[in-house]
Design a protein around this motif. Structure first.
Motif, mmCIF file in Angstrom:
data_model
loop_
_atom_site.group_PDB
_atom_site.id
_atom_site.type_symbol
_atom_site.label_atom_id
_atom_site.label_comp_id
_atom_site.label_asym_id
_atom_site.label_seq_id
_atom_site.Cartn_x
_atom_site.Cartn_y
_atom_site.Cartn_z
ATOM 1 N N LEU A 53 0.829 -1.198 0.000
ATOM 2 C CA LEU A 53 0.000 0.000 0.000
ATOM 3 C C LEU A 53 0.872 1.260 0.000
ATOM 4 C CD1 LEU A 53 -2.958 0.704 -0.037
ATOM 5 C CD2 LEU A 53 -2.986 0.595 2.435
ATOM 6 N N LYS A 54 1.972 1.230 0.746
ATOM 7 C CA LYS A 54 2.913 2.351 0.742
ATOM 8 C C LYS A 54 3.498 2.565 -0.649
ATOM 9 C CE LYS A 54 4.583 2.192 5.490
ATOM 10 N NZ LYS A 54 5.715 1.873 6.345
ATOM 11 N N SER A 55 3.839 1.471 -1.324
ATOM 12 C CA SER A 55 4.413 1.620 -2.665
ATOM 13 C C SER A 55 3.386 2.185 -3.646
ATOM 14 C CB SER A 55 4.985 0.297 -3.171
ATOM 15 O OG SER A 55 3.964 -0.635 -3.381
ATOM 16 N N PHE A 56 2.110 1.833 -3.494
ATOM 17 C CA PHE A 56 1.058 2.428 -4.324
ATOM 18 C C PHE A 56 0.977 3.933 -4.083
ATOM 19 C CE2 PHE A 56 -3.264 4.013 -4.888
ATOM 20 C CZ PHE A 56 -3.573 3.584 -6.171
ATOM 21 N N LEU A 57 1.050 4.332 -2.824
ATOM 22 C CA LEU A 57 0.946 5.743 -2.487
ATOM 23 C C LEU A 57 2.143 6.547 -2.979
ATOM 24 C CD1 LEU A 57 -0.473 5.412 1.127
ATOM 25 C CD2 LEU A 57 -1.706 6.089 -0.933
ATOM 26 N N ASP A 58 3.288 5.902 -3.140
ATOM 27 C CA ASP A 58 4.495 6.591 -3.600
ATOM 28 C C ASP A 58 4.540 6.781 -5.109
ATOM 29 O OD1 ASP A 58 5.476 6.979 -1.064
ATOM 30 O OD2 ASP A 58 6.637 5.121 -1.051
ATOM 31 N N ILE A 59 3.685 6.088 -5.850
ATOM 32 C CA ILE A 59 3.653 6.253 -7.304
ATOM 33 C C ILE A 59 3.045 7.613 -7.623
ATOM 34 C CG2 ILE A 59 2.698 5.386 -9.477
ATOM 35 C CD1 ILE A 59 2.624 2.603 -8.185
ATOM 36 N N GLU A 60 3.702 8.350 -8.494
ATOM 37 C CA GLU A 60 3.204 9.667 -8.886
ATOM 38 C C GLU A 60 2.305 9.501 -10.113
ATOM 39 O OE1 GLU A 60 5.212 13.771 -10.128
ATOM 40 O OE2 GLU A 60 6.030 12.868 -8.315
ATOM 41 N N PHE A 61 1.042 9.180 -9.856
ATOM 42 C CA PHE A 61 0.076 9.001 -10.937
ATOM 43 C C PHE A 61 -0.218 10.347 -11.598
ATOM 44 C CE2 PHE A 61 -1.090 5.452 -8.076
ATOM 45 C CZ PHE A 61 -0.904 4.416 -8.972
ATOM 46 N N ASP A 62 -0.493 10.304 -12.887
ATOM 47 C CA ASP A 62 -0.937 11.509 -13.572
ATOM 48 C C ASP A 62 -2.373 11.828 -13.162
ATOM 49 O OD1 ASP A 62 1.472 11.859 -15.119
ATOM 50 O OD2 ASP A 62 0.839 10.097 -16.241
ATOM 51 N N VAL A 63 -3.181 10.790 -12.989
ATOM 52 C CA VAL A 63 -4.557 10.947 -12.510
ATOM 53 C C VAL A 63 -4.852 9.844 -11.506
ATOM 54 C CG1 VAL A 63 -7.001 10.900 -13.144
ATOM 55 C CG2 VAL A 63 -5.384 12.044 -14.640
ATOM 56 N N LEU A 64 -5.425 10.220 -10.376
ATOM 57 C CA LEU A 64 -5.893 9.269 -9.369
ATOM 58 C C LEU A 64 -7.402 9.407 -9.297
ATOM 59 C CD1 LEU A 64 -5.209 7.272 -6.976
ATOM 60 C CD2 LEU A 64 -5.519 9.261 -5.516
ATOM 61 N N LEU A 105 -3.021 10.889 1.030
ATOM 62 C CA LEU A 105 -1.620 10.471 1.083
ATOM 63 C C LEU A 105 -1.006 10.230 -0.293
ATOM 64 C CD1 LEU A 105 -1.733 7.945 4.070
ATOM 65 C CD2 LEU A 105 -0.427 10.072 3.998
ATOM 66 N N SER A 106 -1.815 10.029 -1.297
ATOM 67 C CA SER A 106 -1.316 9.741 -2.640
ATOM 68 C C SER A 106 -0.521 10.922 -3.197
ATOM 69 C CB SER A 106 -2.477 9.414 -3.580
ATOM 70 O OG SER A 106 -1.997 9.296 -4.888
ATOM 71 N N LYS A 107 0.553 10.607 -3.911
ATOM 72 C CA LYS A 107 1.404 11.633 -4.503
ATOM 73 C C LYS A 107 1.010 11.931 -5.947
ATOM 74 C CE LYS A 107 5.219 10.690 -1.494
ATOM 75 N NZ LYS A 107 6.365 9.910 -1.237
ATOM 76 N N SER A 108 -0.211 11.620 -6.300
ATOM 77 C CA SER A 108 -0.654 11.850 -7.675
ATOM 78 C C SER A 108 -0.771 13.336 -7.967
ATOM 79 C CB SER A 108 -1.970 11.135 -7.954
ATOM 80 O OG SER A 108 -2.973 11.701 -7.171
ATOM 81 N N ARG A 109 -0.653 13.672 -9.240
ATOM 82 C CA ARG A 109 -0.674 15.072 -9.659
ATOM 83 C C ARG A 109 -2.085 15.642 -9.730
ATOM 84 N NH1 ARG A 109 3.191 13.795 -14.551
ATOM 85 N NH2 ARG A 109 5.094 13.464 -13.384
ATOM 86 N N PHE A 110 -3.042 14.812 -10.129
ATOM 87 C CA PHE A 110 -4.408 15.289 -10.346
ATOM 88 C C PHE A 110 -5.365 14.247 -9.780
ATOM 89 C CE2 PHE A 110 -8.124 16.167 -13.151
ATOM 90 C CZ PHE A 110 -8.279 17.505 -12.844
ATOM 91 N N LYS A 111 -6.248 14.679 -8.905
ATOM 92 C CA LYS A 111 -7.155 13.755 -8.222
ATOM 93 C C LYS A 111 -8.591 14.023 -8.656
ATOM 94 C CE LYS A 111 -4.062 13.427 -4.308
ATOM 95 N NZ LYS A 111 -3.872 13.630 -2.875
ATOM 96 N N VAL A 112 -9.277 12.929 -9.035
ATOM 97 C CA VAL A 112 -10.655 13.001 -9.496
ATOM 98 C C VAL A 112 -11.502 12.103 -8.616
ATOM 99 C CG1 VAL A 112 -12.203 12.571 -11.432
ATOM 100 C CG2 VAL A 112 -9.880 13.347 -11.871
ATOM 101 N N GLY A 113 -12.694 12.568 -8.259
ATOM 102 C CA GLY A 113 -13.585 11.754 -7.448
ATOM 103 C C GLY A 113 -15.027 11.951 -7.848
#
Length: 175
Positions: free
Chosen positions: A99-110, A127-135
């Motif tokens: 789960l930590k490794s997932f959170l460390d990925i810098e997604f373009d969109v989460l 906690l996610s390091k993604s650049r753009f978050k959509v919900g």
């Protein structure tokens, strides 16, 4: 029982701190990596998200889906990762290495595809390091950069609206 309440309170405090410190920088970087956080109690069809990734022109190996299950690790073979409340410690710490490794990925969109108000899901989004978050529509509007107001069962409407807004923001590859 008291410790559970204190732990939940410390995690809420950490969540509010993360949200208040978040720096939003929306650029026109194309969508190459796509991350999805969802609640297994609300939706459990991974093929919907594989289809969404193909629709957004994201390669299958650049899609990561994690699922939350409040009652344990179920259907783990169908998901990249399945987690539960026991994977979280005090002050928003994550105990699970995957789960930590997932959170460390810098997604373009989460994509945070859940409506149920669960602290663990909110923590993961924050906690996610993604650049753009959509919900989809949630009560806490501070978590995401873009909120698409749809019912969780209307996935095709969400897919079309997401594509439309990502095109407007110049995030879709022209191939």
């Amino acid at each position: 029982m008291i410790f559970k309440g204190l732990k939940k309170r410390s995690n809420k405090r950490h969540l509010n701190k993360l949200i208040s410190e978040r720096f939003v920088n929306v650029d026109d970087a194309k969508v190459n990596k796509l991350g999805v956080i969802l609640n297994l109690n609300e939706i459990d069809d991974i093929e919907l998200f594989r289809g969404l990734a193909a629709y957004l022109k994201v390669r299958p190996n650049k899609l990561k889906v994690i699922a939350f299950s409040s009652n344990g690790k179920e259907k783990a073979n169908a998901w990249d990762l399945c987690f539960n409340p026991s994977d979280f410690g005090w002050n928003g710490t994550v105990k699970n290495v995957e789960l930590k490794s997932f959170l460390d990925i810098e997604f373009d969109v989460l994509i945070s595809y859940y409506t149920e108000e669960l602290l663990e899901l909110k923590l993961l989004t924050a906690l996610s390091k993604s650049r753009f978050k959509v919900g989809i529509l949630q009560t806490d509007k501070r978590l995401n950069d873009l909120i698409i107001k749809t019912d969780i069962k209307e996935f095709n409407v969400f897919k079309e609206e997401l594509y439309k807004y990502l095109t407007i923001l110049n995030k879709i590859k022209n191939e």
